[in-house]
Design a protein around this motif. Structure first.
Motif, short mmCIF file in Angstrom:
data_model
loop_
_atom_site.label_atom_id
_atom_site.label_comp_id
_atom_site.label_asym_id
_atom_site.label_seq_id
_atom_site.Cartn_x
_atom_site.Cartn_y
_atom_site.Cartn_z
N ASP A 74 1.00 -0.95 0.16
CA ASP A 74 0.08 0.53 -0.11
C ASP A 74 1.32 1.54 0.09
OD1 ASP A 74 -2.25 -1.74 0.31
OD2 ASP A 74 -2.72 -1.45 2.14
N ALA A 75 2.67 1.21 0.67
CA ALA A 75 2.46 2.38 0.64
C ALA A 75 3.37 2.47 -0.74
CB ALA A 75 4.12 2.26 1.76
N ALA A 76 4.22 1.29 -1.14
CA ALA A 76 4.45 1.23 -2.40
C ALA A 76 3.60 2.44 -3.82
CB ALA A 76 4.96 -0.08 -2.80
N VAL A 77 2.23 1.96 -3.58
CA VAL A 77 0.95 2.48 -4.46
C VAL A 77 0.59 3.96 -3.79
CG1 VAL A 77 -1.53 2.19 -5.32
CG2 VAL A 77 -0.35 0.06 -4.93
N SER A 78 0.88 4.50 -2.54
CA SER A 78 0.87 5.76 -2.23
C SER A 78 1.66 6.75 -3.66
CB SER A 78 0.21 6.31 -0.81
OG SER A 78 1.72 5.74 -0.65
N LEU A 79 2.52 6.01 -3.68
CA LEU A 79 3.67 7.28 -4.66
C LEU A 79 3.42 7.22 -5.59
CD1 LEU A 79 6.72 5.66 -2.86
CD2 LEU A 79 5.81 7.22 -1.85
N LEU A 80 2.59 6.55 -6.04
CA LEU A 80 2.06 6.20 -7.46
C LEU A 80 1.28 8.15 -7.27
CD1 LEU A 80 1.38 2.90 -8.21
CD2 LEU A 80 3.67 4.06 -8.87
N ASP A 81 1.94 8.91 -8.15
CA ASP A 81 0.81 10.27 -8.38
C ASP A 81 0.48 10.71 -9.89
OD1 ASP A 81 0.81 10.87 -5.72
OD2 ASP A 81 2.61 12.38 -5.90
N GLU A 82 -1.09 10.95 -9.98
CA GLU A 82 -1.60 11.80 -10.90
C GLU A 82 -0.94 10.59 -12.34
OE1 GLU A 82 0.38 15.12 -12.34
OE2 GLU A 82 -0.62 15.66 -10.41
N VAL A 83 -1.29 8.94 -12.24
CA VAL A 83 -1.50 8.17 -12.73
C VAL A 83 -2.48 8.19 -14.10
CG1 VAL A 83 -1.57 5.54 -12.96
CG2 VAL A 83 0.36 6.78 -11.06
N LEU B 227 -7.81 -0.30 -5.64
CA LEU B 227 -9.10 0.39 -5.87
C LEU B 227 -9.35 1.97 -5.40
CD1 LEU B 227 -11.83 -1.06 -7.01
CD2 LEU B 227 -12.39 -1.18 -4.84
N ASP B 228 -8.65 1.50 -4.53
CA ASP B 228 -8.02 3.44 -3.92
C ASP B 228 -7.76 3.91 -4.46
OD1 ASP B 228 -10.49 1.94 -1.67
OD2 ASP B 228 -8.34 2.07 -0.67
N LEU B 229 -7.00 3.82 -5.29
CA LEU B 229 -6.43 4.99 -6.14
C LEU B 229 -7.65 4.99 -7.45
CD1 LEU B 229 -2.56 4.88 -7.18
CD2 LEU B 229 -4.68 4.55 -9.23
N ILE B 230 -7.76 4.01 -8.45
CA ILE B 230 -8.48 4.73 -9.39
C ILE B 230 -9.60 5.00 -8.88
CG2 ILE B 230 -10.40 2.49 -10.78
CD1 ILE B 230 -7.83 0.35 -10.52
N ARG B 231 -10.53 5.22 -8.49
CA ARG B 231 -10.96 6.14 -7.51
C ARG B 231 -11.05 7.16 -7.51
NH1 ARG B 231 -14.77 1.55 -3.55
NH2 ARG B 231 -15.85 0.45 -5.23
N ARG B 232 -9.96 7.56 -7.06
CA ARG B 232 -9.64 8.32 -6.26
C ARG B 232 -9.16 9.56 -7.85
NH1 ARG B 232 -6.36 6.95 -3.16
NH2 ARG B 232 -4.68 7.26 -4.15
N ARG C 122 -13.58 -4.65 -16.14
CA ARG C 122 -15.12 -3.92 -15.58
C ARG C 122 -14.35 -2.78 -15.64
NH1 ARG C 122 -17.55 -7.66 -15.69
NH2 ARG C 122 -18.57 -8.80 -14.14
N ARG C 123 -15.25 -2.00 -15.25
CA ARG C 123 -14.92 -0.67 -15.25
C ARG C 123 -15.41 0.12 -14.49
NH1 ARG C 123 -13.10 2.23 -20.00
NH2 ARG C 123 -13.82 4.57 -19.50
N VAL C 124 -14.60 0.44 -13.17
CA VAL C 124 -14.32 1.22 -12.51
C VAL C 124 -14.47 2.41 -12.24
CG1 VAL C 124 -13.90 1.36 -10.12
CG2 VAL C 124 -13.42 -0.73 -11.25
N GLY C 125 -15.55 2.96 -12.36
CA GLY C 125 -16.34 4.73 -12.51
C GLY C 125 -15.42 4.89 -14.56
N HIS C 126 -14.72 5.84 -14.30
CA HIS C 126 -13.45 6.61 -15.40
C HIS C 126 -12.79 5.02 -16.12
CE1 HIS C 126 -12.03 9.14 -18.50
NE2 HIS C 126 -10.59 8.85 -17.94
#
Length: 264
Positions: free
Chosen positions: A176-185, A216-221, A240-244
């Motif tokens: 999760d910490a590694a995923v949190s570093l991925l910005d504006e993807v 999933l949280d990153l995708i939604r955010r 599957r489509r998750v929002g956009h």
């Protein structure tokens, strides 16, 4: 731009040589090694070390037996080797030598759970970029990468003493910490899927693999265009489509030999 994406190569070097044909770049989402070949029992690292008959029995126990039975049988196999760790290391290096030589430039690669990422810098040649935990620009889009798989909650990443093989499994907090570093993807590239039930359930193994709520949280955010991943060889749903965001299992490349194509 045209980018080809593959995952779960599991030793299919011949197809990997062709995976980048016609593409501006190749993305590899891990599981390069063929450790246990469940279709051809004489292949894979265990097939080379123990032979088809013993691997066939191991595969049967994985399908029909309990976890304790499978673990006990596996330990009897490893006990027949004088130096199991050295034998596995030699086999891993032999496969990586062939697999990395099969990658076309430019390639962007992350490890899966059936990988030994500490060995990768030794084999990655010019034009092969090791990007686990990074964001890189490809054709004007930002690609974010996170490799490996997650351990179940409450399980600590403590490898068994003397273990011959240690898969690339990360504590959930570390992943999760590694995923949190991925910005504006714009394109989220991982080995495991986000925690969407249809994407994590394997219909042949008849069990759910562990997905990631952080993904999933990153995708939604962040609402990237695509989330691409592998890991689940026979998913209940490939997309599957998750929002956009279009979430897509790119397929079991060892069996299909076909990359998934991204165009923009």
């Amino acid at each position: 731009m045209r980018v080809h994406v593959v995952s779960d190569v599991h030793g299919n070097a011949d197809a990997l040589k062709r995976a980048g044909d016609g593409a501006d770049a190749l993305v590899v989402l891990g599981d390069l090694l063929d450790f246990v070949d469940y279709h051809d029992h004489d292949k894979g690292i265990m097939g080379v070390l123990f032979g088809a008959e013993k691997v066939g029995e191991f595969a049967r126990l994985r399908r029909e037996g309990t976890r304790d039975e499978t673990v006990a049988y596996s330990r009897t196999l490893w006990a027949t080797l004088d130096d199991p760790a050295a034998a596995v290391d030699e086999a891993v290096r032999e496969q990586y030598s062939t697999l990395f030589a099969s990658m076309t430039a430019p390639t962007y690669a992350i490890p899966g759970n059936v990988d030994a990422p500490s060995a990768w810098p030794e084999f990655a040649g010019e034009g092969v970029h090791l990007v686990d935990g990074e964001v890189v620009s490809i054709g004007g889009l930002r690609f974010g990468f996170a490799g490996g798989a997650v351990l179940p909650d409450g399980v600590l990443p403590r490898p068994r003493k003397g273990a011959a093989w240690r898969p690339y499994l990360r504590a959930r907090e570390e992943f999760d910490a590694a995923v949190s570093l991925l910005d504006e993807v714009d394109v989220l590239c991982t080995h495991i899927p986000p925690a969407v039930p249809e994407l994590t359930y394997d219909v042949v193994a008849r069990r759910a693999e562990l997905g990631s709520k952080a993904l999933l949280d990153l995708i939604r955010r962040q609402r990237p265009r695509w989330s691409v991943f592998g890991h689940v060889h026979q998913p209940l749903a490939v997309r599957r489509r998750v929002g956009h965001t279009e979430c897509r299992n790119v397929g079991h490349f060892k069996e299909t030999g076909q990359p998934y194509v991204l165009r923009w």
